[in-house]
Each structure stands twice: as structure tokens, then as C-alpha cells.
Enzyme design. Structure first.
Site, PDB file in Angstrom:
ATOM      1  N   SER A 209     -59.464  51.200 -41.500  1.00 51.96           N
ATOM      2  CA  SER A 209     -59.295  50.602 -42.816  1.00 51.96           C
ATOM      3  C   SER A 209     -60.334  49.531 -43.156  1.00 51.96           C
ATOM      4  O   SER A 209     -60.812  49.495 -44.290  1.00 51.96           O
ATOM      5  CB  SER A 209     -57.880  50.042 -42.949  1.00 51.96           C
ATOM      6  OG  SER A 209     -57.612  49.081 -41.950  1.00 51.96           O
ATOM      7  N   PRO A 210     -60.731  48.638 -42.232  1.00 53.80           N
ATOM      8  CA  PRO A 210     -61.773  47.674 -42.612  1.00 53.80           C
ATOM      9  C   PRO A 210     -63.078  48.352 -43.019  1.00 53.80           C
ATOM     10  O   PRO A 210     -63.744  47.914 -43.953  1.00 53.80           O
ATOM     11  CB  PRO A 210     -61.942  46.829 -41.341  1.00 53.80           C
ATOM     12  CG  PRO A 210     -60.637  46.944 -40.623  1.00 53.80           C
ATOM     13  CD  PRO A 210     -60.201  48.354 -40.880  1.00 53.80           C
ATOM     14  N   GLY A 213     -62.644  49.670 -46.446  1.00 52.76           N
ATOM     15  CA  GLY A 213     -62.671  48.540 -47.367  1.00 52.76           C
ATOM     16  C   GLY A 213     -64.088  48.092 -47.677  1.00 52.76           C
ATOM     17  O   GLY A 213     -64.415  47.760 -48.820  1.00 52.76           O
ATOM     18  N   GLU A 230     -55.620  47.289 -50.288  1.00 52.23           N
ATOM     19  CA  GLU A 230     -54.504  47.265 -49.355  1.00 52.23           C
ATOM     20  C   GLU A 230     -54.930  48.073 -48.145  1.00 52.23           C
ATOM     21  O   GLU A 230     -54.983  49.304 -48.173  1.00 52.23           O
ATOM     22  CB  GLU A 230     -53.237  47.866 -49.967  1.00 52.23           C
ATOM     23  CG  GLU A 230     -52.038  47.633 -49.069  1.00 52.23           C
ATOM     24  CD  GLU A 230     -50.936  48.624 -49.317  1.00 52.23           C
ATOM     25  OE1 GLU A 230     -50.239  48.948 -48.339  1.00 52.23           O
ATOM     26  OE2 GLU A 230     -50.782  49.078 -50.454  1.00 52.23           O
ATOM     27  N   CYS A 267     -48.286  51.030 -43.561  1.00 50.01           N
ATOM     28  CA  CYS A 267     -48.722  49.715 -43.108  1.00 50.01           C
ATOM     29  C   CYS A 267     -47.544  48.826 -42.733  1.00 50.01           C
ATOM     30  O   CYS A 267     -47.702  47.868 -41.982  1.00 50.01           O
ATOM     31  CB  CYS A 267     -49.572  49.044 -44.191  1.00 50.01           C
ATOM     32  SG  CYS A 267     -48.717  48.825 -45.761  1.00 50.01           S
TER      33      CYS A 267
END
Length: 427
Positions: A209-210, A213, A230, A267
Site C-alpha cells: 500500500s505505501p 500511495g 486509505e 484494513c
């Protein structure tokens, strides 16, 4: 993508024209769209249930209907200008903070909660959130035009939204565009007024996810576009010592919080439990009993838990479970049903840092898709001449006292008495 790049550009231009026309700013348009969204949920309930069953094998319950009802009830209050505070010096001026729509926004929907209807439509113990329609609801409430890209990982739900949303919502203001990561990349090349992204929106999420992002933010930075991310994160449980009844409640909440939200593919799914060593055996046995009660034991007949989203992720989990170190640590379950991507259980929105940033749901959704614009209402009297050049000692004293809100000093200055009362003042 069905429309192609040229069709996408035309759709985006049309949405921008609609926004510039002012059509979406009025409260009646916003209310009409919210009512249309409620009608969509009510009239397509059976199709939504079936789509969710095909994609995830789950029950479509949650908060979108509640959110729409709540927004209808409060939208005029949310839209109303908020009174700002002004110093007495500026009387009779008035200040307001006015929530303004941002413009045309891009929303990447998630696959794990693609369509959620209403907790009253079916009896179950889990409350889940709609991570696709809830942001759309917020963007509409704020008066924006919207492009929604549903996740390709939930293809039946994506197709349903593409077919049915245009039958209910204003097609000049809301577009649904299907496709995979290639379509997502084309969308990110466009200029938007806001990008809203959830980590499970498209298949790039498997890379972490990072990293995803950063891809979103890099694309947004080219046009200085604000984003809401998110990105998930970790949800540990720290289990301290409890009395017997409290311990039972804690165990139920752990079992429900881990496997209830989309079989842990969320999450908010619990990642791990930290427990005192002397409580560990009791916790394991209690979890076994609770899992059997909630979800059953036979992987072929599981009814109360959804499946892993696709074969790729099923294989990823299976390979993890087959690693020697992991396999040796399994104390319960571990069997699998490859045909249905099921496995037997093993023992916020809004974040910071690696979990993303921004928030939504309720009035926070409207805030996310709005800009709070400061507005000052002034008359032509009084006019403060000392703020204009040429400068002299009187004007500089006036400005200094005004900035410090020293009303007594201002009065003495205007009466010509300041030198008498403060003969040794320094600037």
C-alpha cells in the site's frame, strides 16, 4: 477501456462543463442525487446480493443507506456558511467560512466492500462500510462531478455499477468507468480536482500500500491535485488480563474483528494479538470454540464467511501457510477449498503515515470533497485611510495599534491624546 483515451477525455470535459455551469452547486440537485442513490439501492437489492455473492461470497450489509439518509437530513446544515469571528475594529463587517465543491473528482472504489446496502436488510452481527459508494455519496453531497472507477477485482459488482448507476444518477455529472490497472494509469494522467483512493482499489495493491500511495501522489503532484489515501495499516490487539465475562466478550470481538470483515481482507481486520503468556493457552482454546460457533469447521459448507477474492491471492495465502515455520505454528484449522477460494480460519476510516491520510463518512465526507473558502462582507464605511500611503508617524501608529487590537490606544491616538498619556513610548 471501452471508451478509449479520446472517449475518456471527452467524458472528463463534459463533467467539467457541468461543474462550471453551476448545476451541481444547488441543494436541490444534491438532494435529488442522494434520493436517486437510495432508489438504486432499493430497486436493485437482489442484483446487488447476487453480485456480491459471485465476487466475494459475502452479505451486502453496511452503512451506505444510513449515510445517504443522514446526508439528506443534514446536508443544508453542512452546506450553510459558518460564522467567522472578527475583531471589533472591523465592525460592521461579517465573516463566513463557506464550503465550496472542489470540481471534478476521481474515486477509486475498493473490491473488498464494493457495494454495501443497509444493516436492516439482513440479520447479521457485522457492521461493514461501503468503500465505493460512500465516497461517491460524499462527493455528490459536496456538489462535485464524479468519475467512479470500481475495482476490477470484483468484476460482477463493477459491471452492475456500470450498467445501473447511469439509470439513476445524473449522467452529466457522474460517470462510471471500468477497467484494470491500465485504465487506472490513464485516469491518473488526467487533471482532477481531487483523487480519492483506497488501497484495494486495483491490482497494483499487491505491491504494497505505501508504494501504491506514492504512485497516486506522484500522479497527483503533476497537477497539484489534493488526495485522500486509505492505505490500510496494522490492527493489533493487546489483550490484558480480564475477568471471565470480559474475556469471553474480548474473544468474540477478536474472532469477529479478524474474520468478519471480508474474511480478514480489510484494513480493519485484526493482524495479530499480543497476550500475556499465561493467558495464551486459554485464548487459543476460547478462539477455537468461538470460531466453530461463528463459522463452522467444514470448509465445504461454510456459510458465514466470504471467500478470498481471487486465485492469485488464494495461492499467495496457501504458499504462506505451507512455509515450514508457519505450518508448524498453526494450532487450529488450515484446510482449504481451492474451487471456491476458501480456507478454514487460522489462529477507521482515516489514518496517518503509512496508513494514508484524509477521512470520510458522514459530514467528514462532505468536508473531504469541499474547500472551506473564507468570505468577508464589508460596507464602504468605515474606511481606514491610514492603511494607504504616503506613510507618516500617525499612520504607522494607527496600523500598529490596530494589529494589536489596542482600542484604548486607538481612541487616544484619534483624539490626539496619545502623546500626553504615553510620552516615552517606543516604536
Amino acid at each position: 477501456m471501452e471508451e478509449g483515451f479520446e472517449g475518456l477525455s471527452q467524458s472528463l470535459s463534459g463533467l467539467k462543463r457541468t461543474f462550471r455551469s453551476g448545476k451541481t452547486r444547488g441543494v436541490e440537485w444534491r438532494k435529488a442525487q442522494l434520493r436517486a442513490l437510495l432508489k438504486f439501492l432499493a430497486e436493485n437489492e437482489a442484483q446487488i446480493f447476487e453480485a456480491l455473492k459471485q465476487d466475494l461470497g459475502k452479505h451486502p450489509i453496511g452503512v451506505v443507506k444510513k449515510s445517504a439518509d443522514h446526508a439528506l437530513l443534514h446536508i443544508q446544515k453542512w452546506m450553510a456558511p459558518k460564522k467567522g469571528q472578527l475583531p471589533l475594529l472591523l465592525f460592521p463587517s461579517r465573516a463566513q467560512v463557506l464550503p465550496e465543491p472542489l470540481g471534478t473528482v476521481l474515486i477509486f472504489g475498493s473490491w473488498n466492500f464494493p457495494i454495501i446496502i443497509d444493516i436492516d436488510t439482513i440479520k447479521t452481527q457485522y457492521l461493514q462500510s461501503g468503500l465505493t459508494l460512500d465516497p461517491v455519496l460524499g462527493a455528490i453531497s459536496a456538489g462535485n462531478t464524479v468519475v467512479l472507477k470500481p475495482s476490477e477485482l470484483a468484476p460482477t459488482c463493477s459491471s452492475l455499477l456500470k450498467r445501473t448507476i447511469p439509470l439513476y444518477l445524473d449522467t452529466e455529472a457522474v460517470k462510471v468507468i471500468e477497467g484494470g490497472s491500465d485504465v487506472a494509469e490513464q485516469l491518473l494522467q488526467q487533471r482532477w480536482d481531487k483523487i480519492f483512493f483506497t488501497v484495494s482499489a486495483f491490482s497494483l495493491a499487491v505491491a504494497g500500500s505505501p508504494r501504491v500511495g506514492r504512485i497516486i501522489m506522484s500522479a497527483a503532484a503533476k497537477h497539484l491535485t489534493p488526495v485522500t489515501l486509505e492505505l490500510g495499516g496494522k490492527c493489533p490487539v493487546i489483550l490484558d488480563s480480564f475477568s471471565g465475562s470480559d474475556f469471553k466478550v474480548a474473544v468474540k470481538r477478536i474472532a469477529g474483528g479478524k474474520w468478519g470483515p471480508c474474511a480478514g481482507q480489510a484494513c480493519i481486520g485484526i493482524d495479530y494479538v499480543l497476550v500475556q503468556q499465561n493467558l495464551a493457552p486459554v485464548l487459543v482454546e476460547s478462539l477455537k470454540s468461538c470460531i466453530k460457533k461463528f463459522y463452522g469447521e467444514n470448509v465445504k459448507t461454510l456459510q458465514s464467511i466470504c471467500r478470498i477474492v481471487n486465485k492469485h491471492h488464494f495461492d499467495r495465502i496457501r504458499n504462506l501457510l505451507e512455509e515450514p515455520g508457519v505450518a508448524a505454528s498453526i494450532v487450529y484449522g488450515g484446510s482449504m477449498d481451492q474451487d471456491n477460494f476458501l480456507y478454514v480460519i487460522r489462529c477507521l476510516f482515516g489514518g496517518i503515515g503509512q496508513s494514508g491520510f484524509g477521512r470520510y463518512h458522514g459530514n467528514y465526507s462532505l468536508d473531504t470533497f469541499s474547500h472551506e473558502k473564507a468570505v468577508l462582507h464589508r460596507t464602504f464605511f468605515p474606511e481606514f485611510e491610514p492603511r494607504y500611503p504616503p506613510w507618516n508617524d500617525f499612520k504607522l501608529d494607527f496600523i500598529r495599534l490596530a494589529y494589536n487590537l489596542d482600542y484604548v490606544g486607538l481612541l487616544l491616538l484619534l483624539l490626539g491624546l496619545r502623546r500626553i498619556f504615553t510620552p516615552n513610548r517606543s516604536r
